[in-house]
Design a protein around this motif. Structure first.
Motif, short mmCIF file in Angstrom:
data_model
loop_
_atom_site.label_atom_id
_atom_site.label_comp_id
_atom_site.label_asym_id
_atom_site.label_seq_id
_atom_site.Cartn_x
_atom_site.Cartn_y
_atom_site.Cartn_z
N GLN A 42 0.82 -1.21 0.00
CA GLN A 42 0.00 0.00 0.00
C GLN A 42 0.86 1.27 0.00
OE1 GLN A 42 -2.35 -0.76 3.50
NE2 GLN A 42 -3.62 -2.30 2.49
N ASN A 50 -8.52 8.73 8.11
CA ASN A 50 -9.33 7.91 7.21
C ASN A 50 -10.66 7.54 7.85
OD1 ASN A 50 -7.40 7.86 5.16
ND2 ASN A 50 -6.41 6.02 5.94
N GLY A 71 -9.60 2.28 7.72
CA GLY A 71 -8.97 2.52 6.43
C GLY A 71 -9.29 1.47 5.37
N GLU A 72 -9.49 0.21 5.80
CA GLU A 72 -9.79 -0.85 4.83
C GLU A 72 -11.24 -0.81 4.34
OE1 GLU A 72 -7.68 -2.59 3.44
OE2 GLU A 72 -6.05 -3.21 4.75
N HIS A 101 -12.97 1.40 2.69
CA HIS A 101 -13.17 2.47 1.71
C HIS A 101 -14.14 2.00 0.62
CE1 HIS A 101 -10.53 0.34 -1.19
NE2 HIS A 101 -9.88 -0.03 -0.11
N ARG A 157 -9.12 2.14 -4.39
CA ARG A 157 -7.89 1.85 -3.66
C ARG A 157 -8.00 2.34 -2.23
NH1 ARG A 157 -2.51 3.50 -6.68
NH2 ARG A 157 -1.76 2.18 -4.98
N ARG A 158 -7.28 1.65 -1.35
CA ARG A 158 -7.25 2.07 0.05
C ARG A 158 -6.58 3.43 0.15
NH1 ARG A 158 -4.98 2.53 5.03
NH2 ARG A 158 -5.62 1.09 6.70
N CYS A 182 -12.78 -4.89 10.44
CA CYS A 182 -12.76 -5.30 9.05
C CYS A 182 -12.66 -6.80 8.83
CB CYS A 182 -11.61 -4.61 8.32
SG CYS A 182 -9.98 -4.95 9.04
N ASP A 189 -8.49 -10.13 0.92
CA ASP A 189 -8.93 -9.07 0.01
C ASP A 189 -10.28 -9.39 -0.62
OD1 ASP A 189 -6.84 -6.99 0.07
OD2 ASP A 189 -5.54 -8.62 -0.59
N ARG A 240 -16.98 -4.27 1.78
CA ARG A 240 -17.12 -2.87 1.34
C ARG A 240 -18.39 -2.67 0.53
NH1 ARG A 240 -11.18 -3.52 -0.83
NH2 ARG A 240 -9.97 -3.13 1.07
#
Length: 551
Positions: A177, A268, A303-304, A306, A310-311, A333, A381, A388
């Motif tokens: 990242q 974030n 932050g993950e 989003h 992209r993060r 998360c 992921d 998300r």
């Protein structure tokens, strides 16, 4: 008594009266007292209540119709127009006092949020998304597999810094990242809260001043309270986070004897605002704090989550001097309840590790191994993409319900990630009272006064909208909107819109609300500031008896 149409009109007086009536009704519509589709009082009733002629009332209603606020329906009367609402505005940025404030919030947090643990409560005040969004079965398989492979000697030999396999996987994610970490700066903790508390303790001493956002996460306030630290709140934009000009001015004004010891920010998807600080602003923030040699404790647990491709990078990505202590976890998360977090503590890592050793010694090994195995399988992921999508869809759905059911004038954030919405309701809606009324219906909320050291956000509310597929949530949001309308109607009496009190000029009352019969230039606003116990006759011989609408 209403004049007959044959009475010669006083054009100047009639113009004043119809305009006043139109203004009163318009303000009632904007305040939510008269709602879309609701019928206005008949012309006859308004004539009787206000002492006006039918021509004056018709003129007022015609003006409202020309403004698009009401519509005439044949043989039915006038109705508040049902119009497609423009999207609600975002809440206004707070303007906190530039003063260090002692913190005492924990008792209030325990009192108000204790009910969020009950299974029968709709969790709009909860801190976590819905449990069904997480891969607990896959995590259990990973845990069993990892424990079968574990040599017995390792069970008691785990280091304070954490399992090396998990730390390697975390450093790899940072690198992918765009954030490089020194090999020894990563320390595994019991959730993000331990990481944040250890970092705070590493850079402060009792009595120090810490800058926080406004509004701020209540757990940050609790941490400051526990360590006997003082808070200074800095203006925070609901969309882009901390106002750097305000922060720079605050740092420049601090006396040498009371300099800021640290900042605790969430760049974030800040809790409760959901603000996302743009990359350029994050870089400027890191450079500003490095110039003043003020460490930044970065809370990055969302932050993950989003909604973009992209993060967003953490502020840590711009740290060149080791002054950013970046803290995160898997609790929001991937694995709530596993209590595995970490701190990438920069140049303060040795101090944080010593504090960890002297308090909890080490983080439990089995959950670390389960998470390391799960990450190694390559499923993380894929899980995040599903999570998300579910949160983004539910966030939009909740926004549509708030648009339809909450009072006019309600402002709401539209974050680009996370699962919280921050609402600014009309100023007359006390969200602590709204919380208490919702609790009767088994609905939890997080009222705004939890998010400030001086309890300033009295008509604000944080809502958790991270519970898709929960059939209770839609009904709870509708009911919460209704309860907000009820509170607003309790402060703004509808009858005062159509039945203002009138009094001869000889009234001797010393204040606008001292006499129960005195007219008010904006009649229904009279009831905002006039408690029932304060209404009384003024004593003038020309004053009539008190009328029910005045009391």
């Amino acid at each position: 008594m209403a004049r007959s149409d044959s009475t010669p009109p006083d054009s100047h007086r009639d113009q004043h009266l119809y305009q006043q009536l139109a203004d009163d009704i318009a303000e009632g519509i904007h305040a939510g007292l008269l709602r879309p589709g609701e019928r206005l009082p008949s012309v006859r009733r308004t004539c009787a209540q206000r002492g006006l002629s039918p021509a004056t009332v018709f003129q007022a209603y015609a003006q409202l119709e020309s403004q698009g606020l009401v519509e005439a329906r044949p043989r039915s009367g006038f109705f508040v127009r049902i119009a497609r609402r423009a999207p609600r505005s975002s809440p206004q940025a707070a303007q906190p006092r530039d003063e260090a404030t002692p913190v005492a919030i924990s008792e209030l947090v325990y009192e108000l949020l204790g009910s969020t643990r009950d299974a029968d409560v709709t969790p709009l005040g909860s801190a976590f998304p819905a449990a069904h969004l997480f891969p607990f079965e896959a995590l259990a398989r990973s845990g069993a597999r990892a424990m079968r492979r574990l040599p017995a000697a390792r069970i008691t030999g785990a280091l304070t810094a954490g399992d090396e396999g998990l730390r390697q996987l975390l450093r790899r994610r940072y690198a992918l990242q765009g954030t490089s970490l020194a090999e020894e700066e990563l320390i595994v903790t019991n959730g993000a809260m331990e990481a944040l508390n250890l970092c705070l303790q590493a850079v402060t001493r009792p009595g120090d001043v810490v800058v926080i956002e406004s509004p701020a996460f209540y757990a940050a306030l609790q941490a400051l309270e526990r360590l006997n630290l003082k808070a200074v709140e800095v203006a925070t934009d609901p969309r882009e986070g901390v106002d750097l000009d305000a922060l720079a001015a605050l740092l420049a004004r601090q006396p040498r004897s009371r300099q800021v010891a640290a900042c605790w920010f969430m760049p974030n998807f800040q809790n409760p605002l959901g603000a996302l600080m743009p990359p350029a602003r994050k870089q400027a923030l890191v450079e500003l704090l490095a110039h003043h040699r003020v460490p930044l404790i970065e809370d990055d647990v969302y932050g993950e989550l989003h909604a973009g491709a992209r993060r967003p990078p953490p502020a840590k990505a711009y740290d060149r001097e080791g002054g950013v202590l970046h803290c995160s976890s898997f609790s929001k998360c991937l694995a709530p309840g596993y209590r595995v977090g970490w701190a990438a503590a920069g140049r303060y890592a040795p101090v944080v590790e010593r504090l960890k050793m002297s308090t909890t010694l080490a983080t439990a090994l089995p959950p670390q191994l389960a998470l390391a195995d799960y990450l190694a399988q390559g499923s993380y992921d894929r899980h995040l993409r599903r999570l998300r999508e579910a949160l983004a869809s539910q966030r939009q759905h909740a926004l549509s319900l708030i648009e339809r059911h909450f009072p006019s004038g309600t402002r709401v954030t539209r974050p680009q990630g996370g699962y919280f919405l921050w609402l600014e309701l009309p100023s007359l809606v006390d969200t602590l009272e709204l919380h208490r009324r919702a609790k009767v219906h088994h609905i939890s909320t997080a009222p705004g006064l939890l998010f400030s050291a001086d309890r300033r956000f009295t008509h604000h509310l944080r809502l958790n909208v991270g519970h898709p597929d929960d059939p209770r949530v839609d009904a709870a949001l509708r009911l919460l909107g209704e309860l907000a309308h009820e509170l607003l109607r309790g402060k703004l009496r509808p009858e005062s819109i159509i039945a203002p009190c009138r009094l001869p000029k000889s009234c001797m009352a010393s204040t606008p609300w001292a006499c129960a019969s005195r007219p008010h230039p904006r009649p229904f606003l009279k009831f905002i500031t006039m408690p029932r116990a304060e209404t009384r006759a003024c004593g003038s011989s020309s004053c009539g008896p008190r009328r029910p609408a005045c009391v």
